[in-house]
Enzyme design. Sequence first.
Site, PDB file in Angstrom:
ATOM      1  N   ILE A 134     -50.283  34.995 -13.436  1.00 15.50           N
ATOM      2  CA  ILE A 134     -50.406  36.429 -13.699  1.00 15.50           C
ATOM      3  C   ILE A 134     -50.321  37.204 -12.382  1.00 15.50           C
ATOM      4  CG2 ILE A 134     -51.900  38.229 -14.657  1.00 15.50           C
ATOM      5  CD1 ILE A 134     -50.663  36.329 -16.742  1.00 15.50           C
ATOM      6  N   SER A 160     -53.510  30.911 -23.499  1.00 17.22           N
ATOM      7  CA  SER A 160     -52.244  30.779 -24.208  1.00 17.22           C
ATOM      8  C   SER A 160     -52.007  32.018 -25.071  1.00 17.22           C
ATOM      9  CB  SER A 160     -52.303  29.530 -25.089  1.00 17.22           C
ATOM     10  OG  SER A 160     -51.102  29.360 -25.777  1.00 17.22           O
ATOM     11  N   SER A 186     -49.745  23.172 -20.654  1.00 18.35           N
ATOM     12  CA  SER A 186     -48.644  22.405 -21.250  1.00 18.35           C
ATOM     13  C   SER A 186     -47.267  22.844 -20.763  1.00 18.35           C
ATOM     14  CB  SER A 186     -48.655  22.531 -22.771  1.00 18.35           C
ATOM     15  OG  SER A 186     -49.951  22.449 -23.278  1.00 18.35           O
ATOM     16  N   HIS A 212     -43.906  30.098 -25.344  1.00 18.80           N
ATOM     17  CA  HIS A 212     -44.147  30.247 -26.771  1.00 18.80           C
ATOM     18  C   HIS A 212     -43.238  31.281 -27.404  1.00 18.80           C
ATOM     19  CE1 HIS A 212     -47.631  27.639 -27.156  1.00 18.80           C
ATOM     20  NE2 HIS A 212     -47.990  28.035 -25.955  1.00 18.80           N
ATOM     21  N   VAL A 270     -62.389  36.349  -2.392  1.00 17.93           N
ATOM     22  CA  VAL A 270     -63.047  37.658  -2.451  1.00 17.93           C
ATOM     23  C   VAL A 270     -64.523  37.429  -2.730  1.00 17.93           C
ATOM     24  CG1 VAL A 270     -63.222  39.809  -3.765  1.00 17.93           C
ATOM     25  CG2 VAL A 270     -60.972  38.850  -3.211  1.00 17.93           C
ATOM     26  N   GLU A 284     -55.957  34.681  -2.574  1.00 15.26           N
ATOM     27  CA  GLU A 284     -56.037  33.427  -3.328  1.00 15.26           C
ATOM     28  C   GLU A 284     -56.984  32.487  -2.610  1.00 15.26           C
ATOM     29  OE1 GLU A 284     -55.050  31.966  -6.284  1.00 15.26           O
ATOM     30  OE2 GLU A 284     -56.235  30.342  -5.403  1.00 15.26           O
ATOM     31  N   CYS A 291     -39.695   6.627  -6.476  1.00 15.97           N
ATOM     32  CA  CYS A 291     -39.681   6.864  -7.916  1.00 15.97           C
ATOM     33  C   CYS A 291     -38.813   8.054  -8.298  1.00 15.97           C
ATOM     34  CB  CYS A 291     -41.097   7.099  -8.420  1.00 15.97           C
ATOM     35  SG  CYS A 291     -42.227   5.743  -8.043  1.00 15.97           S
TER      36      CYS A 291
END
Lengths: 488, 122, 417
Positions: free
Chosen positions: A14, A345, A47, A51, A172, A33, A409
Amino acid sequence: MRNFHVGIIGAGVIGSSIAWELSKYNLNVVVFERGTDVASGTSKANSGVIHSGINSPPLSLKARFCVEGNRMLQILSDSLGFSLKWIGKYVIARNSDELKELNKLKRVGIENGVSGLEIKDGYEVKKYEPNLSCYKALWVPTAGIVLPYEYTIAFAENAAINNVYFLLETEVIDLQKKENGFFIKTNNGIYESKILVNAAGVDCKKIVSMLQEPDFNVYPCRGEYLVLDKAYKNLITSMIYPVPPKEQGVLGIHITPTIEGNILLGPSAEFINDSENKITTKKMMEILLKEGKKFLPNLPDKATINAYSGIRCKLSSPSEGGWTDYIVEESKKIPDLINLLGIESPGLTAAPAIAKEVVNIISKSIDLKEKTDFKVIKKNKKRFYDMSLSEKSKLIKKDPRWGRVICRCEHVTESEVVNALKNPLNSQTLSSVKYRCRAGMGRCQGGFCTQHIVRIMEEDFKIDIKNIQLKSSKSNLFYGRIREIDND
Amino acid sequence: MTDEKQITCIVCPIGCKIFVKIDGKHFKICNGNKCVQGIDYAKSEALDPRRMLTSSVLVRNGDWPLVSVKSSKPVPKNKIFQVLKEIRKKKIEAPIKIGQIIIKDVANTKINIIATKTIKKL
Amino acid sequence: MISLNVDVAVIGAGPAGLAASISAYENGAKNVLVIDRNSWLGGILPQCIHDGFGVEELGISMTGPEYAEMYIVNAKKLGINFLNKTMVLQIFENHEIIAVNNKGLYKIKAKSIVLAMGCREKNRWNVMIPGDRPSGIYTAGVAQGLINLYNIMIGKNVVILGSGDVGLIVARRLKFEGVKVLGVIEILPYASGLPRNIVQCLDDYDIPLYLNHTVTYIKGKDRLESVTIAQVDDKMNIILGTEKEIECDTLLLSLGLIPENELSKQIGIEIDEVTGGPIVDQFFQTTVSGIFSCGNCLQVYDTVDILSIGAKIAGKNAALYSIGKKERYRDSIKVKAGKGIRYIVPQQINNYGIVNFNLRIDKPRKSATVHINSGNIKIFKKKLPWANPANMIELKVNVSKDILKSKKDLEVSIDDR
């Protein structure tokens, strides 16, 4: 610089998408942050689903922002370069009662403006998903997947390139309203801004309480996931969801293929007291496997390569039914404080639409002038892994470090690690590398690449061995040397 | 003064637990061994336990930061940490040849510490 | 693209690859190339600074680096070529190899290939330990490499989960460097490492060994703060009430090794689910003609000495194949792991002669007999004074023409008599 037009608290999806939208205008914007990278909280631990809008009540903000955001995604992916795949979703009904729920979802979806919804018979679904047995399923073609950390990083790094300040490891700790703005006290000094955007996720209430008594409550709800080995990627092609469990305000444990070919099982839903408690539990890991097998009986027992959890910011308690709408508004009591509360979500999907709404709100307080030199840097998203032989050859000729593979990998090269560490946010932990170039995400989980990433950090970026972090500020990997290299 | 000890034999994977009695330099097997090699091992282990030591020494200007080393012979158990202390303090300049003596007569044991790896000069 | 033509290409320059390459040369392959992803040669050997290598093979106990250097010097003297810092990206059924290093992409045309990629370690999520996800959790081999090769101190108060040899050796190493080793936790009722290592790594230094225990929880906000261990019953279920929290900053996982077979799986080489490595015949040839497998990527070995025997056979046969001297015998029989046998290698026999079998049993037994039957006929029987899963058993068995012609699979089993 200490004085800004807009201060954003939180560099999750966001905060980062808001920062990016604002970076299109001639404004001084700063993002605070407390983590060592963007997407440190819930934004990376979900996930990764885009949507469609079938799960939110019509006329709700969740529905509005989800559908708007969904429609913006392809253009954003094309211009910012994050991965996006429209793999679609099946919501499964096992009996006629559940079919009623599917019909409800379809109706809601249509009302919200979702297109292409179709109820299919079990045998038809089996044509596309041979490992899946069901009575009927709702097919949702406008559902997709992203890598949530890549998605957030794309917004944040593009914002940084357009002169948004990202202050990492900056928490903060206090706020004060002043005439025409705010004093923002952090562990790295005091800043000022005219507008304050509260995008602090699960800690949004903590931020509000620094200024006034909050009139809402946050109920952290933890969701655990299991990540399954890519070797099983052929088990499913689209996402598989159950009918949403009643009265919980969650979507239920589902199966999500990832962009890179892993499979996610989850999330669980557990209300907890401590919003920082991101543990994974034995109980839930067993439940996830069990539930996964209900959809896909062929799911193997020993396919797990990783597990994680994320905390939803719920604004209603389990007894209240667990569902509330988003709060996206300028605080009524404190002007110029814009609150983004309860963004769970479909938060990833809604983010770009929410960002546009926030810009709209801010435009009422500040005259917004578009930049003429707004840059869009689409990262070279092509991984060595995905390149053709001739593409690989060309790159190695230009820069030999494209020829040194340091992650067995995922075939990640030294060059990709170096580029990851050179990110515009200056985030340089092992996780920062992992989320930007995938080194360490394969089935050996860092067994081979760790030594090389550490070597590159030390030799190329002069990071002291004691300061190499896994992810958070104090998650040091090492304690120093076995034999001290002193200068005598 | 008689001392009783239990020694786990390491000659083969059975790992017999052998009971021994030591009286100064006199040694007596009580029971436990399934073969003859066990007796020799138990004797040396009871009267004069020694261990091969391996460790690392700091290298200056080499293509590796450390050179792996070993004791030229098994070291008396009660001297292990003294030997390790000396190894820890040592610094050596590259190039180093495998087999080269890094520390002579370490901790007065008459045993040498030798390089087990070749290190090139950077 | 840099094009190379070789007789035998060996993937991996660890102990298996080195032994195979020399054997290939000695058996007629003059152009042998060994490819390795590390900047050094020797694979895992340079970080195994302890001794114990080569006791059976050479009669002397060498350290890992010494064993490696001996092989490397010999190989280079013979004119065997090495490509290091080079990653093999893909192999093909026609024995072509695509590899890459900082000079560019390589297309290597080999007449035969020896796979010797070794193995990787099981990690936390293979056993799904719940809790936080802090820093300070390492697999034992990675920790060993960071300490011995990179001069890095990984922790100060360490708990080790798993009593396999790797964990025990690292426990001693840490102790030598002044690190507190708070305990070795083992879920089985017996330690899985060699008794020599139990004595010389744990007993010597009073490091507690918690048998019948496992780690049930990991705690740590940023760096590891503690692990919780608990006792388990004979079905390996946790006994409630026995939980004990141990404060520590490092957890080393010595949970076992997984043969590395990404390249093998890519081209459909059949893999034995139990060993984790390719199904091979007594010549160490996989189910793809001309591709051979040896070392830890075939099966996890206990000692480098036994691994070497197999690697030399693989190298020899890769060489014979490359000069056109190897053909599959028409009658092929399978070797089945029967009662009491966890796995047996090779899994196929396609020529008569003496076959070297390697097998592991399913649980510890005192005094047992191993039987090999071809249908109803017993072709081999050997009494073992003791046997446990942690010690690989070697058998030399004569497989006659008749046994092959009968087309009956061999069944290997064990009983407690």
